[in-house]
Enzyme design. Structure first.
Site, PDB file in Angstrom:
ATOM      1  N   HIS A  97      -6.283 -12.346  30.523  1.00 42.54           N
ATOM      2  CA  HIS A  97      -6.483 -11.778  31.766  1.00 42.54           C
ATOM      3  C   HIS A  97      -7.144 -12.654  32.953  1.00 42.54           C
ATOM      4  O   HIS A  97      -7.069 -12.861  34.112  1.00 42.54           O
ATOM      5  CB  HIS A  97      -6.798 -10.321  31.776  1.00 42.54           C
ATOM      6  N   GLN A 156       6.440   2.731  30.157  1.00 40.52           N
ATOM      7  CA  GLN A 156       6.587   1.637  29.280  1.00 40.52           C
ATOM      8  C   GLN A 156       6.371   1.638  27.720  1.00 40.52           C
ATOM      9  O   GLN A 156       6.660   0.788  26.958  1.00 40.52           O
ATOM     10  CB  GLN A 156       5.957   0.305  29.763  1.00 40.52           C
ATOM     11  N   GLN A 215       9.000 -10.357  29.937  1.00 37.94           N
ATOM     12  CA  GLN A 215       8.651  -9.527  30.965  1.00 37.94           C
ATOM     13  C   GLN A 215       8.362 -10.515  32.484  1.00 37.94           C
ATOM     14  O   GLN A 215       9.017 -10.126  33.197  1.00 37.94           O
ATOM     15  CB  GLN A 215       7.253  -8.908  30.646  1.00 37.94           C
TER      16      GLN A 215
END
Ligand code: PAF
Length: 263
Positions: free
Chosen positions: A43, A67, A159
């Site tokens: 991240h 999700q 994704q």
């Protein structure tokens, strides 16, 4: 990089919209890094790119119930807000958006984004509804923040491709930026889930990317992974990339590696 200024924490959707509209009115470019918290070096790499590219960086932290197809998985998802805010401060984030589920899903999740092809393959075949939940929340975040750029890691390559596809399908006026997977020194892709591996599982885990990379075929990779004690969800080859998902104990790991030849 050191930034002495604490980011502004925003919990309300309306407040976020006001700040975002204000920044846009001043001609500032906005970068969005959507996350579910439990921030790690992967991240931090996204946040660094965001900081370098745009004048304003927004980090969203929202453990998105839509999700998670397994309630146990949702319950066990690590929540480490204090450490996350420290990472945000260190990486020069301007706004941290921390919404709650009722405000993100005030429609009761009646309205969803559904993709009917890629989202049903690979991880989607093992996690029904997962990518609908991802795409729905990402679209909501895009609508609220109105970023010029949004940053996604290549570790979650499926994704990333689905978000790119959604942005294209709905004519979204933003750039999706892909950031390479960050790995530990032993090759294991950094993930929030790694913290849940036992010491013995953590020692075995780097064999996963190693076997994905080295096996001549997906079938052989599956065999070798099983022989190493991984519970294999799938290994599949796609043009130029091999994808895999395995379980070690109750921890699910995913990864993908480039494959330039023979596929
Ligand atoms: O990759 C994640 O952490 C999540 O899937 C995302 C993109 C933040 C959506 O909840």
């Amino acid at each position: 990089m050191l930034n002495p200024i604490d980011p502004l924490l925003i919990q309300s959707v309306a407040e976020l919209q006001r700040w975002s509209d204000g920044a846009r009115a001043l001609g500032r470019r906005i970068a969005l890094v959507p996350t579910m918290g439990a921030l790690h070096e992967g991240h931090a790499a996204l946040l660094r790119r965001a900081y370098d590219d745009c004048e304003i960086s927004v980090l969203s932290i929202f453990v998105n119930p839509a999700q998670f197809n397994d309630p146990q998985d949702l319950a066990k998802y690590p929540r480490t807000l204090d450490q996350d805010l420290e990472v945000a401060r260190r990486e020069g984030v301007d706004f941290v958006f921390l919404p709650d589920a009722p405000s993100m899903y005030h429609d009761g999740y009646r309205y969803q984004v559904t993709e009917n092809a890629l989202s049903r393959e690979l991880c989607g075949a093992h996690r029904p509804g997962h990518f609908d939940g991802v795409l729905s929340v990402v679209l909501k975040l895009f609508q609220l923040v109105k970023p010029d750029r949004a940053y996604f890691g290549e570790k979650d390559y499926q994704q990333l491709e689905l978000v790119r596809g959604m942005a294209d399908a709905f004519f979204l006026d933003l750039e999706i930026v892909a950031v390479p997977t960050v790995r530990e020194a032993d090759g294991l892709a950094i993930s929030s889930r790694n913290a849940r591996l036992s010491p013995a599982e953590r020692t075995r885990a780097p064999a996963f990317p190693e076997i994905l990379r080295a096996s001549p075929t997906a079938a052989e990779a599956e065999e070798q992974l099983a022989a190493f004690g991984f519970d294999v969800d799938y290994v599949e080859d796609r043009p130029n990339r091999r994808f895999g998902a395995v379980k070690l104990g109750d921890v699910r790991l995913i990864d993908n590696v480039r494959r330039d030849v023979g596929l």
